[in-house]
Design an enzyme around this catalytic site. Structure first.
Site, short mmCIF file in Angstrom:
data_model
loop_
_atom_site.label_atom_id
_atom_site.label_comp_id
_atom_site.label_asym_id
_atom_site.label_seq_id
_atom_site.Cartn_x
_atom_site.Cartn_y
_atom_site.Cartn_z
N CYS A 62 0.65 -1.34 0.04
CA CYS A 62 -0.15 0.22 -0.21
C CYS A 62 0.99 1.17 0.03
O CYS A 62 2.06 1.21 0.27
CB CYS A 62 -0.74 0.06 1.20
SG CYS A 62 -1.80 -1.59 1.60
N CYS A 332 13.54 -2.76 2.38
CA CYS A 332 12.99 -3.93 1.47
C CYS A 332 13.86 -3.62 0.31
O CYS A 332 13.62 -2.52 -0.57
CB CYS A 332 11.56 -3.80 1.31
SG CYS A 332 10.97 -4.90 -0.23
N ASP A 449 12.39 -7.50 -14.81
CA ASP A 449 12.98 -7.09 -13.69
C ASP A 449 13.00 -8.16 -12.36
O ASP A 449 13.86 -8.05 -11.59
CB ASP A 449 12.14 -5.70 -13.10
CG ASP A 449 10.78 -6.11 -13.24
OD1 ASP A 449 9.93 -6.00 -14.20
OD2 ASP A 449 10.19 -6.35 -12.29
N CYS A 486 7.22 -13.62 1.59
CA CYS A 486 7.47 -12.36 2.32
C CYS A 486 6.63 -12.19 3.66
O CYS A 486 5.22 -12.50 3.09
CB CYS A 486 7.32 -11.13 1.38
SG CYS A 486 7.40 -9.52 2.23
N CYS A 546 16.72 -5.57 3.54
CA CYS A 546 15.94 -7.04 3.91
C CYS A 546 16.10 -7.52 2.47
O CYS A 546 15.67 -6.97 1.38
CB CYS A 546 14.45 -6.70 4.27
SG CYS A 546 13.60 -8.22 4.30
N CYS A 549 13.57 -12.55 0.83
CA CYS A 549 12.88 -13.37 -0.16
C CYS A 549 13.76 -14.02 -1.27
O CYS A 549 13.76 -14.69 -1.97
CB CYS A 549 11.77 -12.73 -0.84
SG CYS A 549 12.32 -10.99 -1.60
O1 LIG Z 1 6.77 -13.60 -12.30
P1 LIG Z 1 5.69 -12.80 -12.26
O2 LIG Z 1 4.66 -13.56 -11.11
O3 LIG Z 1 4.90 -12.71 -13.57
O4 LIG Z 1 6.05 -11.48 -11.66
C1 LIG Z 1 6.84 -10.55 -12.15
C2 LIG Z 1 6.25 -9.57 -13.26
O5 LIG Z 1 5.32 -8.73 -12.80
C3 LIG Z 1 5.69 -7.40 -12.73
O6 LIG Z 1 5.00 -6.86 -13.79
P2 LIG Z 1 3.89 -5.95 -13.76
O7 LIG Z 1 2.67 -6.00 -14.65
O8 LIG Z 1 3.17 -5.78 -12.30
O9 LIG Z 1 4.45 -4.44 -13.66
P3 LIG Z 1 4.99 -3.39 -14.81
O10 LIG Z 1 4.20 -3.16 -16.09
O11 LIG Z 1 5.03 -2.05 -13.92
O12 LIG Z 1 6.38 -3.85 -15.09
C4 LIG Z 1 7.16 -7.21 -12.89
O13 LIG Z 1 7.72 -6.28 -13.63
C5 LIG Z 1 7.61 -8.58 -13.89
O14 LIG Z 1 7.00 -8.43 -15.15
N1 LIG Z 2 0.12 -3.82 1.75
C1 LIG Z 2 -0.10 -3.14 2.64
O1 LIG Z 2 0.63 -2.26 3.02
C2 LIG Z 2 -1.50 -3.63 3.32
C3 LIG Z 2 -1.73 -2.92 4.61
C4 LIG Z 2 -2.53 -4.26 5.55
N2 LIG Z 2 -1.89 -5.16 5.87
C5 LIG Z 2 -3.79 -4.70 4.58
O2 LIG Z 2 -3.91 -5.61 4.15
O3 LIG Z 2 -4.65 -3.62 4.37
S1 SF4 Z 3 10.91 -10.50 2.20
FE1 SF4 Z 3 11.56 -9.55 0.18
S2 SF4 Z 3 9.76 -8.43 -0.51
FE2 SF4 Z 3 9.52 -8.66 1.72
S3 SF4 Z 3 10.30 -6.86 2.87
FE3 SF4 Z 3 12.07 -8.40 2.68
S4 SF4 Z 3 13.10 -7.82 0.73
FE4 SF4 Z 3 10.90 -6.99 0.68
#
Ligand SMILES: O=P(O)(O)OC[C@H]1O[C@H](OP(=O)(O)OP(=O)(O)O)[C@H](O)[C@@H]1O
Ligand SMILES: NC(=O)CC[C@H](N)C(=O)O
Ligand code: SF4
Length: 590
Positions: A62, A332, A449, A486, A546, A549
């Site tokens: 969020c 993170c 990415d 995470c 962090c 993950c």
């Molecule tokens: O392996 P996956 O579970 O598919 O997750 C990774 C993908 O999700 C995101 O794209 P997204 O469409 O959210 O964002 P963007 O258009 O801002 O890059 C990210 O950029 C990767 O393309």
């Molecule tokens: N992604 C968030 O930060 C979510 C905040 C809160 N844990 C919710 O689920 O509303």
């Molecule tokens: S576990 Fe990964 S996604 Fe979650 S806070 Fe740490 S670095 Fe970020």
């Protein structure tokens, strides 16, 4: 059935571990902190992997925003023509700038001392534009009038806990006849020990929870501390007392009916929080881009230090105080890789420059690998738009290879990562159009990415070959494999939903495993970046990030414990419940 039994066995074993843990520290599971700041607790499956697993969806976090124009201290040039008493008008715009952090729900609470309802909250499911009717001038204007105030906090949500309906939208307001106990708050993050806190709260028999979310727990914990105060609330004390029991990540904003605003960041600084203070105006947001677009310069925008809170008091103005012990931060790393807006600067590190350095890392690795003909005119680099664009551009620049728009992204499709359920797969499938004009007969270095569940790769590779006419596809990922869940606010809390653990059980990057994944996905080759590249690219010491993950080493005790539960529950079908929700459910039954 078998899965359920296995889960139950695993689960109660885990509860015993928790019990042992509790005894070893002499603390009460139902009553006391599990959290110690800064503790590293560690002291069609073949072709389309991931498709066969019943995975809960991954969402991202969020965003929080806040603005306050103090009275009697002049007028900020940032005011609209409606003046300081309606500074709240700027808040939807700030929320729009961080819409990338959540598009499930949006809301805001405003404060006006001259109204009988001192605090007013509007929130609903939908995007910022939908909730505040921004594309309907008259309706937006009437809403902004009804919400006018000299202070406002706001939120864009994606769920990491509980349900998706309106009752979970933030801010959460607690009305009270005593002004000092009437407040509203919103937060970004996730309390990993949500289940334990819930148990503790309910244990006194005095409390009742109506929702399944950490947000309601925080609301009650604040209220509980406040009930003990016969006079004006000391919010630093409230934060000290309540957060001592929290394990997890939380960047939060509070607005009270006495006109106080509090903005705080967790002791490890896992979630970002930026602010600016300029004369009578104070503004804060999860990401700097929201402050930049108000008209402030990068030099004016600061990051809130972990474990600190800013209090804005209508009488005494601005002050910052520490409310928790802090050690090394654990920001993170995924913010810089994927989540944050590329125009933001978080904790003094530009997201754009970090991504360009990731591209340089990819280029260096490519030279060493010597797998793809780099000096051949048929070789081109293509980013998976949008997030990977900065990395792809800089990789191409370093290798003197053209970076071409081989994939056209539908600009009306949002980030698929925050789409839930089957909607995400469908959206990913229609989001990109491969351009034959660019890719036909080419050797494509496809820069992504991150690969989390592999939803995007699964829908893309065949189309790049069939529709785009590419002769080879070499996937290069500007991130290490995501091998662990995470528990801090990114909705990927089980192992089964991740693709990488099946190939890199301990995160070890072997050529063989990377090729196996490439074969299963339908690519000619695939390479990730190693974990060490992350800190170099972000420009922070590795132990200030962090990276749980990608390493399985969590910066909090409860995080590490939940990882063990997640490992034990691998392969069990758990009704798509998040790991911390499983723990909460088991605790409330037992
Ligand atoms: O392996 P996956 O579970 O598919 O997750 C990774 C993908 O999700 C995101 O794209 P997204 O469409 O959210 O964002 P963007 O258009 O801002 O890059 C990210 O950029 C990767 O393309
Ligand atoms: N992604 C968030 O930060 C979510 C905040 C809160 N844990 C919710 O689920 O509303
Ligand atoms: S576990 Fe990964 S996604 Fe979650 S806070 Fe740490 S670095 Fe970020």
């Amino acid at each position: 059935m078998l899965a359920r039994v296995r889960f139950a066995v695993c689960f109660y074993a885990d509860l015993r571990i928790l019990e042992d843990f509790k005894l070893s520290r002499g603390i009460d599971l139902r009553g006391t902190p599990l959290y110690k700041p800064g503790t590293n607790a560690s002291q069609d499956s073949a072709r389309h992997p991931g498709n066969s697993v019943d995975m809960s969806e991954i969402h991202h976090e969020c965003g929080v925003a806040a603005i306050y124009h103090l009275s009697g201290r002049g007028r900020s040039p940032m005011c609209t023509e409606d003046g300081p008493r309606q500074i709240s008008r700027l808040l939807p715009r700030m929320l729009l700038d961080i819409q990338n952090r959540g598009q499930l729900a949006a809301g805001m609470t405003t404060y006006d001392p001259d109204q009988p309802r001192l605090l007013r909250t509007r929130k609903d499911v939908g995007t910022v534009t939908e909730v505040f009717r921004l594309n309907h001038r008259a309706k937006a204007e009437s809403l902004m009038k009804s919400l006018a105030g000299r202070a406002a906090i706001g939120h864009v949500r994606y769920a990491t806990c509980g349900q998706d309906d309106r009752s979970y939208a933030q801010p959460f307001e607690r009305k009270h006849i005593h002004k000092r106990k009437w407040f509203s708050f919103c937060f970004n993050g996730q309390l990993s020990n949500y289940g334990l806190l819930k148990e503790r709260l309910l244990a006194d028999g005095d409390h009742h929870l109506t929702l399944d979310t950490d947000t309601e727990i925080i609301l009650h914990e604040f209220a509980r501390q406040m009930s003990q105060s016969p006079t004006r609330i000391n919010w630093i004390d409230v934060l000290k007392q309540t957060t001592a029991g929290f394990d997890g990540a939380y960047s939060l904003a509070v607005l009270t009916a006495e006109g106080e605003m509090i903005v705080a960041r967790d002791p490890l600084g896992i979630k970002p929080m930026c602010y600016v203070h300029d004369g009578p105006l104070f503004a804060a947001a999860s990401e700097s881009v929201a402050l930049l677009n108000l008209g402030f310069s990068n030099e004016q925008i600061k990051s809130l230090p972990p474990g600190h809170a800013i209090i804005i008091d209508p009488e005494t103005g601005f002050r910052m105080e520490r409310f928790a012990e802090t050690e090394d931060p654990k920001h993170c790393f995924f913010e810089w890789i994927y989540f944050a807006n590329v125009a933001s600067t978080l904790d003094e590190q530009s997201v754009y420059l970090s991504r360009t350095r990731l591209g340089e890392e990819l280029a260096r690795a490519e030279r060493e690998l010597d797998r793809v003909a780099l000096d051949c005119p048929d070789t081109i680099i293509v980013p998976v738009p949008d997030t990977s664009k900065a990395a792809a551009d800089s990789m191409a620049y370093q290798l003197s290879i053209p970076c071409r728009e081989g994939l056209i992204r539908n600009r009306y499709a949002g980030r698929t990562f925050i789409e839930g359920g089957t909607a995400r797969k469908a959206k990913a499938a229609t989001k990109y159009t491969p351009l034959r004009e660019v890719m036909e007969g080419k050797r494509i270095i496809l820069v992504e990415d991150s690969i989390v569940r592999s939803t995007t790769m699964n829908v893309l590779l065949d189309r790049i070959r069939d529709v785009g006419g590419a002769k080879e596809i070499h996937v290069r990922v500007a991130c290490p494999p995501i091998i662990a869940p995470c528990f801090y606010g990114i909705d990927m809390s089980t192992i089964d939903q991740l693709i990488a653990p099946k190939y890199f059980p301990n995160g070890k990057l072997t050529d063989e495993a990377q090729q196996r994944l490439a074969d299963d996905l339908g690519a000619d080759s695939l390479r990730y970046l190693p974990v060490e590249a992350i800190a170099r690219a972000i420009g922070k010491p590795s132990d200030h990030l962090c990276q749980a993950c990608v390493t399985g080493k969590y910066p909090t005790v409860c995080g590490q414990h939940l990882y063990q539960i997640a490992l034990d529950n691998r392969g069990c079908k758990l009704n798509n419940k998040r790991t911390y929700e499983q723990l909460a459910a088991a605790l409330s039954q037992g």
